[in-house]
Design a protein around this motif. Structure first.
Motif, PDB file in Angstrom:
ATOM      1  N   TRP A   6       6.172   4.620   0.658  1.00 43.40           N
ATOM      2  CA  TRP A   6       7.495   4.171   0.338  1.00 43.40           C
ATOM      3  C   TRP A   6       8.159   3.010   1.088  1.00 43.40           C
ATOM      4  N   ASN A   7       8.076   1.687   0.302  1.00 42.06           N
ATOM      5  CA  ASN A   7       8.598   0.480   1.215  1.00 42.06           C
ATOM      6  C   ASN A   7       7.824   0.033   2.358  1.00 42.06           C
ATOM      7  N   GLY A   8       6.639   0.648   2.382  1.00 37.16           N
ATOM      8  CA  GLY A   8       5.414   0.274   3.516  1.00 37.16           C
ATOM      9  C   GLY A   8       5.003  -1.226   3.190  1.00 37.16           C
ATOM     10  N   TYR A   9       4.946  -2.191   2.096  1.00 36.86           N
ATOM     11  CA  TYR A   9       4.604  -3.103   2.066  1.00 36.86           C
ATOM     12  C   TYR A   9       5.514  -4.170   1.497  1.00 36.86           C
ATOM     13  N   THR A  10       5.341  -5.585   2.163  1.00 41.49           N
ATOM     14  CA  THR A  10       6.602  -6.562   1.792  1.00 41.49           C
ATOM     15  C   THR A  10       5.734  -7.750   1.273  1.00 41.49           C
ATOM     16  N   PHE A  11       6.023  -8.164   0.207  1.00 40.54           N
ATOM     17  CA  PHE A  11       5.746  -9.513  -0.506  1.00 40.54           C
ATOM     18  C   PHE A  11       6.985 -10.453  -0.355  1.00 40.54           C
ATOM     19  N   LEU A  61       5.676  10.565 -10.330  1.00 40.73           N
ATOM     20  CA  LEU A  61       5.740   9.999  -9.021  1.00 40.73           C
ATOM     21  C   LEU A  61       6.243   8.847  -9.050  1.00 40.73           C
ATOM     22  N   THR A  62       6.632   8.130  -7.660  1.00 41.43           N
ATOM     23  CA  THR A  62       7.051   6.956  -7.584  1.00 41.43           C
ATOM     24  C   THR A  62       7.032   6.272  -6.355  1.00 41.43           C
ATOM     25  N   THR A  63       6.512   5.057  -6.201  1.00 40.73           N
ATOM     26  CA  THR A  63       6.480   4.535  -4.801  1.00 40.73           C
ATOM     27  C   THR A  63       7.090   3.091  -5.155  1.00 40.73           C
ATOM     28  N   THR A  64       7.309   2.632  -3.907  1.00 43.24           N
ATOM     29  CA  THR A  64       7.929   1.219  -3.742  1.00 43.24           C
ATOM     30  C   THR A  64       7.529   0.183  -2.751  1.00 43.24           C
ATOM     31  N   ALA A  65       7.384  -1.107  -2.949  1.00 43.70           N
ATOM     32  CA  ALA A  65       7.168  -2.139  -1.846  1.00 43.70           C
ATOM     33  C   ALA A  65       8.455  -2.835  -1.829  1.00 43.70           C
ATOM     34  N   VAL A  66       8.508  -3.885  -1.094  1.00 39.20           N
ATOM     35  CA  VAL A  66       9.785  -4.947  -0.923  1.00 39.20           C
ATOM     36  C   VAL A  66       9.323  -6.187  -1.423  1.00 39.20           C
ATOM     37  N   LEU A  67      10.184  -6.767  -2.271  1.00 45.66           N
ATOM     38  CA  LEU A  67      10.099  -8.327  -2.658  1.00 45.66           C
ATOM     39  C   LEU A  67      11.023  -9.039  -1.614  1.00 45.66           C
ATOM     40  N   HIS A  68      10.658  -9.658  -0.575  1.00 42.16           N
ATOM     41  CA  HIS A  68      11.420 -10.256   0.377  1.00 42.16           C
ATOM     42  C   HIS A  68      11.719 -11.586   0.346  1.00 42.16           C
ATOM     43  N   TYR A  69      12.964 -12.121   0.009  1.00 41.14           N
ATOM     44  CA  TYR A  69      13.303 -13.640  -0.185  1.00 41.14           C
ATOM     45  C   TYR A  69      13.323 -14.200   1.443  1.00 41.14           C
ATOM     46  N   ARG A  70      12.739 -14.962   1.881  1.00 35.84           N
ATOM     47  CA  ARG A  70      12.702 -15.339   3.291  1.00 35.84           C
ATOM     48  C   ARG A  70      13.832 -15.783   3.821  1.00 35.84           C
ATOM     49  N   ASN A  71      14.929 -16.195   2.962  1.00 39.82           N
ATOM     50  CA  ASN A  71      16.110 -16.593   3.488  1.00 39.82           C
ATOM     51  C   ASN A  71      17.201 -15.356   3.099  1.00 39.82           C
ATOM     52  N   SER A  72      16.624 -14.156   3.151  1.00 33.29           N
ATOM     53  CA  SER A  72      17.475 -13.258   2.983  1.00 33.29           C
ATOM     54  C   SER A  72      17.651 -12.119   4.309  1.00 33.29           C
ATOM     55  N   PHE A  73      18.688 -11.483   4.415  1.00 30.43           N
ATOM     56  CA  PHE A  73      18.954 -10.691   5.623  1.00 30.43           C
ATOM     57  C   PHE A  73      19.479  -9.215   5.027  1.00 30.43           C
ATOM     58  N   ALA A  74      19.578  -9.218   3.700  1.00 30.08           N
ATOM     59  CA  ALA A  74      19.988  -8.023   2.931  1.00 30.08           C
ATOM     60  C   ALA A  74      18.796  -7.115   2.489  1.00 30.08           C
ATOM     61  N   LYS A  75      18.834  -5.881   3.173  1.00 28.34           N
ATOM     62  CA  LYS A  75      17.770  -4.973   2.672  1.00 28.34           C
ATOM     63  C   LYS A  75      18.103  -4.255   1.172  1.00 28.34           C
ATOM     64  N   VAL A  76      16.870  -3.941   0.928  1.00 32.56           N
ATOM     65  CA  VAL A  76      16.944  -3.116  -0.295  1.00 32.56           C
ATOM     66  C   VAL A  76      17.750  -1.709  -0.306  1.00 32.56           C
ATOM     67  N   SER A  77      18.483  -1.319  -1.280  1.00 30.14           N
ATOM     68  CA  SER A  77      19.496  -0.253  -1.177  1.00 30.14           C
ATOM     69  C   SER A  77      19.551   0.431  -2.505  1.00 30.14           C
TER      70      SER A  77
END
Length: 544
Positions: free
Chosen positions: A201-206, A288-304
């Protein structure tokens, strides 16, 4: 003098590889050295013994271009034999390198073997994996990316980045414990979770830049479960399926069945923050569900909040999506000519093969079968037994080309096929679970799929114009799927369930695509460095 000696050594090595393996000296070589070891991994938050390649899980990505020669030296530091296979690479004229036990001897502990592969006339997204026993449940897999040659146009602008998504189910039990379940005549337990690129869960970031478009290469490398892939707040434009350029249809989520691979384009066109990348199980009683994170490089707002939901058990939804995937007829494939210049629908099949899966009990133990035959691995790879004329290992015709509906039995099943024949294969599934079938050495045209019993009248609903060509296809519960395949690749080729428990317990066989010709034009000779085991031990491959 030392530099001259080194140069001579390199030239000598290249000449030796050309002679040993028959690989194409006109195309670039890429050299890899892989060390296979055990190591601690934590995919679901608990320590497990994983199989690592060069200390990595997942293993290193292979980046190559159409027709590149891949020289991969694998050192086995495990305490058990090990074998790698290359899901989707066609091994043209060269089933010797396919890396399944029907063609290749495993690498013994403490030894090494050098594979000589070529991405001959291929583009697209594939993966490699360990093919012995339940090693796949411990890792050892990685992505294969085959790019088009520079002068071959592709039907989309170059993306800003290229992300790999290796997703699938995962078990907290070791691969040895899972094998013990199967050897005892039982099926595997329900998976403990899903992972993306070896993480929970949220263990990998793109990472992405706002306004840019990225390619995501998605492969289902799991053991037992179909998955659905989606990205919160973003749509996906499908561009490629296992080497075929597709019509660029937009999807909000995509079903990916066992062993399948897709490429999509995703544009980072949303407000700058983090978004969920979601994988969930399909057709399971417990989702079953799992997630990773799509991260905008200019972002400071985490997934919620909660990740977006997706389809769960809806079969019609998945079937309609599968039918919507079409070939891009005008796009160039690995060669300059358009994909649609091959008119598969105008060719009359010389033969129809019907393959029905089943789940019999044989000698009081759970097995799985094709046309009533549950495959048993011999003590000697079939390809070596064929080459050395070793009797008693297998017999051609040991599996019928139609369901026999009699009592299931154990056999080392091999089916005959004529080189250069064009064949219709129907996968008939009377069980309540989705099946996923893979054919090594080939890409085939998925001409039709529907519910119920296939009959000759089903052909009236075939797509004979622009269906996609791929190497792994699903069959829905109590349904059928039909394919056309041109048998233009001589060798011994594995046809198997991509559900690894079913494969291990017999839902597989080998197709012997045969020609009496001994020309290297039709099939490359046995590699000089081929490992010899079983009843082939002590024999000789061939002189230089």
């Amino acid at each position: 003098m030392r530099e001259l000696s080194s140069l001579i050594s390199v030239v000598a090595l290249l000449l030796l590889l050309l002679v040993l393996h028959g690989v194409n000296g006109d195309n670039p070589y890429r050299f890899y050295t892989w060390k296979v070891t055990y190591g601690d991994i934590y995919p679901l938050g608990v320590k497990q013994q994983g199989i690592l390649i060069n200390g990595q899980f997942p293993g290193p990505t292979i980046d190559c271009v159409t027709n590149d020669n891949l020289i991969i030296s694998v050192y086995n530091y495990l305490n058990e034999p090990f074998l790698l296979s290359w899901n989707g690479l066609q091994q043209r004229r060269n089933s010797w390198q396919d890396g399944v036990f029907g063609t290749s001897c495993p690498i013994p502990p403490g030894k090494n073997f050098t594979y000589a592969l070529q991405a001959k006339d291929q583009i697209g997204t594939y993966f490699y994996f360990p093919s012995l026993a339940l090693h796949k449940a411990a890792g050892g897999y990685g992505s294969i990316k085959v790019y088009s040659r520079p002068r071959i146009p592709v039907p989309y602008p170059p993306p800003a980045g290229d992300h790999v998504v290796l997703a699938g189910d995962w078990f907290k039990r070791s691969h040895r414990q899972l094998k013990y379940f199967l050897d005892g005549g039982h099926n595997l337990p329900f998976p403990d979770g899903l992972i993306i690129n070896g993480r929970g869960w949220n263990g990998y970031t793109f990472n992405v830049d706002q306004g840019k478009t990225y390619r995501f290469r998605i492969s289902n490398v799991g053991l037992t479960t179909s998955i659905n892939f989606r990205i919160q707040g973003h749509t996906m434009k499908l561009i490629e399926v296992e080497g075929s350029h597709t019509l660029q249809t937009t999807y909000s989520s995509l079903d990916v069945h066992l062993g399948q691979s897709y490429s999509v384009l995703v544009t980072a066109n949303q407000p700058a923050k983090d978004y969920y990348v979601v994988v969930s199980s399909r057709f399971t009683s417990k989702v079953l569900t799992t997630t990773a994170v799509l991260h905008y490089r200019n972002s400071f707002a985490k997934v919620s909040g909660y990740p977006p939901g997706g389809p769960t058990t809806e079969i019609d939804w998945s079937l309609n999506q599968a039918r919507s995937i079409r070939w891009n007829l005008t796009a160039s494939g690995p060669r300059p000519n358009p994909q649609g210049s091959y008119h598969y629908g105008l060719i009359k099949p010389a033969k129809t093969i019907i393959l029905a899966n089943s789940a019999p009990y044989i000698n009081g133990k759970q097995r799985y079968a094709v046309n009533g035959v549950s495959y048993v691995s011999p003590d000697t790879p079939l390809k070596l037994a064929d080459y050395f004329n070793i009797g008693g290992v297998f017999s051609v015709g040991s599996i019928p080309d139609r369901p026999n509906w009699g009592n299931a039995y154990l056999a080392t099943s091999v089916m005959h096929a004529d080189y250069r024949s064009f064949v219709e294969i129907v996968f008939q599934n009377w069980e309540d679970t989705v099946q996923s079938w893979h054919i090594d050495g080939y890409s085939f045209f998925v001409v039709g799929m529907d519910g119920g019993q296939w009959t000759q009248a089903s052909r009236s609903r075939y797509n004979l114009r622009d269906t996609v060509a791929r190497c792994t296809v699903q069959v829905y519960p109590k349904s059928w799927t039909a394919i056309y395949i041109a048998l233009d690749n001589v060798g011994m080729w594995n046809i198997r369930s991509e559900n690894w428990a079913r494969q291990y317990l017999g839902q597989q066989f080998y197709l012997r695509v045969y020609t009496s010709s001994k020309s290297w034009r039709d099939e490359l000779p046995i590699p000089r460095n081929a490992l010899l085991c079983g009843r082939a031990r002590g024999r000789h491959t061939r002189p230089l």
